[in-house]
Design a protein around this motif. Structure first.
Motif, short mmCIF file in Angstrom:
data_model
loop_
_atom_site.label_atom_id
_atom_site.label_comp_id
_atom_site.label_asym_id
_atom_site.label_seq_id
_atom_site.Cartn_x
_atom_site.Cartn_y
_atom_site.Cartn_z
N PRO A 1 0.82 -1.21 0.00
CA PRO A 1 0.00 0.00 0.00
C PRO A 1 0.86 1.26 0.00
CG PRO A 1 -0.68 -1.55 1.72
CD PRO A 1 0.63 -2.02 1.21
N HIS A 2 0.31 2.32 -0.51
CA HIS A 2 0.95 3.63 -0.43
C HIS A 2 0.31 4.43 0.70
CE1 HIS A 2 2.49 3.76 -4.88
NE2 HIS A 2 3.11 2.87 -4.14
N VAL A 3 1.15 5.15 1.40
CA VAL A 3 0.70 6.01 2.48
C VAL A 3 0.84 7.46 2.05
CG1 VAL A 3 1.07 6.72 4.88
CG2 VAL A 3 1.34 4.32 4.23
N LEU A 4 -0.21 8.24 2.23
CA LEU A 4 -0.12 9.68 1.99
C LEU A 4 0.60 10.28 3.18
CD1 LEU A 4 -0.84 12.33 0.53
CD2 LEU A 4 -3.03 12.29 1.76
N ALA B 1 -5.48 1.70 0.58
CA ALA B 1 -5.61 0.25 0.69
C ALA B 1 -7.06 -0.09 1.01
CB ALA B 1 -4.68 -0.29 1.78
N GLU B 2 -7.40 -1.35 0.84
CA GLU B 2 -8.77 -1.78 1.13
C GLU B 2 -9.05 -1.79 2.63
OE1 GLU B 2 -9.52 -5.50 -0.72
OE2 GLU B 2 -9.36 -4.72 -2.78
N ALA B 3 -8.01 -1.99 3.42
CA ALA B 3 -8.18 -2.04 4.88
C ALA B 3 -7.00 -1.36 5.55
CB ALA B 3 -8.29 -3.49 5.34
N ARG B 4 -7.15 -1.03 6.80
CA ARG B 4 -6.05 -0.42 7.55
C ARG B 4 -4.89 -1.40 7.68
NH1 ARG B 4 -8.25 3.55 12.35
NH2 ARG B 4 -9.95 4.54 11.16
N ALA B 5 -3.69 -0.85 7.80
CA ALA B 5 -2.50 -1.69 7.93
C ALA B 5 -2.19 -1.94 9.40
CB ALA B 5 -1.31 -1.00 7.27
N LYS B 6 -1.77 -3.16 9.71
CA LYS B 6 -1.47 -3.48 11.10
C LYS B 6 -0.28 -2.67 11.61
CE LYS B 6 1.50 -7.56 10.30
NZ LYS B 6 1.66 -7.40 8.87
N GLU B 7 0.58 -2.23 10.68
CA GLU B 7 1.74 -1.43 11.10
C GLU B 7 1.32 -0.04 11.57
OE1 GLU B 7 3.03 -4.39 7.99
OE2 GLU B 7 1.42 -2.92 8.18
N THR C 1 -8.12 4.62 6.00
CA THR C 1 -7.99 4.40 4.56
C THR C 1 -8.55 5.60 3.80
OG1 THR C 1 -10.14 3.35 4.30
CG2 THR C 1 -8.29 1.93 4.91
N MET C 2 -8.19 5.70 2.55
CA MET C 2 -8.73 6.75 1.70
C MET C 2 -10.25 6.65 1.61
SD MET C 2 -6.90 9.10 0.25
CE MET C 2 -5.18 9.55 0.26
N ALA C 3 -10.76 5.43 1.58
CA ALA C 3 -12.21 5.26 1.50
C ALA C 3 -12.89 5.80 2.76
CB ALA C 3 -12.55 3.78 1.32
N GLU C 4 -12.30 5.57 3.91
CA GLU C 4 -12.86 6.10 5.15
C GLU C 4 -12.92 7.62 5.15
OE1 GLU C 4 -11.59 4.12 8.97
OE2 GLU C 4 -10.20 3.12 7.60
N SER D 1 -3.54 4.05 -5.52
CA SER D 1 -2.11 4.28 -5.41
C SER D 1 -1.49 3.18 -4.55
CB SER D 1 -1.83 5.66 -4.79
OG SER D 1 -0.46 6.00 -4.89
N ASP D 2 -0.72 2.31 -5.19
CA ASP D 2 -0.05 1.22 -4.49
C ASP D 2 1.02 0.66 -5.41
OD1 ASP D 2 -1.43 -0.30 -6.39
OD2 ASP D 2 -3.03 -0.84 -4.99
N SER D 3 1.70 -0.37 -4.93
CA SER D 3 2.71 -1.05 -5.74
C SER D 3 2.42 -2.55 -5.69
CB SER D 3 4.12 -0.78 -5.19
OG SER D 3 4.44 0.60 -5.24
N TRP D 4 1.90 -3.09 -6.81
CA TRP D 4 1.58 -4.51 -6.82
C TRP D 4 2.56 -5.26 -7.73
CZ3 TRP D 4 0.74 -5.72 -11.84
CH2 TRP D 4 0.05 -4.83 -12.66
N PHE D 5 2.67 -6.58 -7.47
CA PHE D 5 3.60 -7.42 -8.21
C PHE D 5 2.90 -8.74 -8.57
CE2 PHE D 5 6.12 -4.97 -5.09
CZ PHE D 5 6.75 -4.11 -5.99
N GLY D 6 3.00 -9.11 -9.84
CA GLY D 6 2.37 -10.34 -10.28
C GLY D 6 3.14 -10.99 -11.41
N LEU D 7 2.79 -12.22 -11.72
CA LEU D 7 3.47 -13.00 -12.76
C LEU D 7 2.59 -13.16 -13.98
CD1 LEU D 7 4.95 -15.71 -10.42
CD2 LEU D 7 6.32 -14.26 -11.92
N ILE D 8 3.21 -13.00 -15.16
CA ILE D 8 2.52 -13.23 -16.42
C ILE D 8 3.37 -14.15 -17.29
CG2 ILE D 8 1.41 -10.97 -16.33
CD1 ILE D 8 3.36 -10.04 -18.53
N CYS D 9 2.77 -14.66 -18.36
CA CYS D 9 3.49 -15.48 -19.32
C CYS D 9 3.00 -15.13 -20.72
CB CYS D 9 3.28 -16.97 -19.03
SG CYS D 9 1.56 -17.53 -19.22
#
Length: 335
Positions: free
Chosen positions: A138-141, A237-243, A249-252, A260-268
């Protein structure tokens, strides 16, 4: 589905049809795979990483690497192919044999480049198939403490006429640049974007007050926030972070559309047979969901998603559409 056509501060032009036309290759086919013979790799599986070694993406592959090797019965080899804002690594995947032995770890830039870099030697939505959306950071403002004490005060400061605030990013077209531009429009802020070439220069300027705010990776801001050098105002983020359990959250706060976040996934390659895609998807998801591996990733502030290819394809489409809107509304261009 994100709807922004009536959002104040963001005038959206029609998207390019290529962004909206998602071919079947972007959707995994587990049902087809079940009807066909099982597949196993016959040689080492190469994972291309389109960034230099030692980046934020590395732990996602390295922590799961051994478990995937054991599952597949073949070594998993990491191959760094940085350059061209991930175009070099993505082109390498396009050139690889479509047999399931070459994968690419992608991030938000994969979706952003569809609009930012329309002249790539590949078609991101046609030539590749998603396997697993592994993790998200997640990204933090965050803002310099001199800007505001809380989110309402921040909005008040950002809406004042005159020179306005400055907000930083890791570079033009990066996920926190696009997230910052989107938030600026949604919140009707009077703010100017200042691009950097990474975190090395941005954070000192932010803590010293030469920069007012930015969206930053959660792990990077924990120490300066704890030390009082930065003020955490919200998390995308969708939910608050435990840290940071007290950080809303932005939604709240009334901004559910901020992406705004940084995600990582695999493609082929899209032509990889369905049984191979299903086998690879299952191996990576099983590894990521193992309690020990999940725990190690969460220790580094990753949120483990382990989403299957079909869901990952829907997310790629969602980010591509959102990024197209933000890029067009703000006239963002890259050289």
């Amino acid at each position: 589905m994100l709807q922004r056509n009536n959002v104040p501060g963001c005038r959206m032009r029609p998207f390019r049809r290529a962004v909206l036309r998602i071919p079947l290759a972007l959707l995994a086919a587990p049902a087809l795979a079940r009807a066909q013979p099982a597949w196993s790799p016959s040689q080492p599986v190469r994972v291309l990483i389109p960034f230099p070694a030692g980046g934020t993406m590395d732990p996602v592959v390295r922590i799961a690497q051994q478990a995937v090797q054991e599952d597949l019965g073949q070594p998993v080899v990491i191959d760094y192919r940085p350059g061209g804002a991930t175009v070099v690594g993505t082109t390498e995947l396009q050139r690889a044999a479509p047999d399931g032995h070459t994968l690419l770890m992608v991030a938000n830039s994969f979706a952003a480049n569809i609009t930012l870099r329309p002249n790539t030697p590949y078609n991101a939505l046609r030539d590749f198939a998603p396997l697993v959306l592994a993790t998200v950071v997640p990204h933090v403002l965050v803002a310099n403490p001199a800007v505001a004490r809380d989110f309402p005060g921040f909005l008040e400061a950002g809406r004042k006429p005159g020179g306005g605030l400055t907000y930083g990013s890791y570079g033009i077209g990066t996920s926190n640049h696009l997230g910052g531009d989107q938030f600026k429009g949604l919140a009707r802020l009077n703010a100017i974007h200042v691009p950097y070439t990474g975190t090395t220069q941005a954070y000192p300027d932010l803590t010293s007050g030469r920069l007012d705010f930015m969206f930053a990776n959660l792990p990077d801001v924990l120490q300066p926030v704890a030390a009082g050098q930065l003020r955490a105002l919200a998390i995308s983020a969708e939910a608050r972070a435990k840290e940071l359990p007290n950080l809303p959250t932005m939604a709240e706060l009334g901004f559910p559309l901020v992406l705004s976040d940084s995600w990582f996934g695999l493609i082929c390659r899209a032509e990889v047979p369905a049984p191979a895609r299903a086998r690879l998807e299952a191996a990576w998801r099983a590894a990521l969901l193992r309690p020990d591996i999940r725990g190690r990733l969460e220790e580094q502030a990753f949120t483990v998603l382990a989403k299957p290819g079909e869901d990952f394809g829907a997310d790629i489409r969602r980010y591509a559409r959102t990024y197209a809107e933000v890029i067009q509304a703000n006239g963002i261009k890259v050289e």
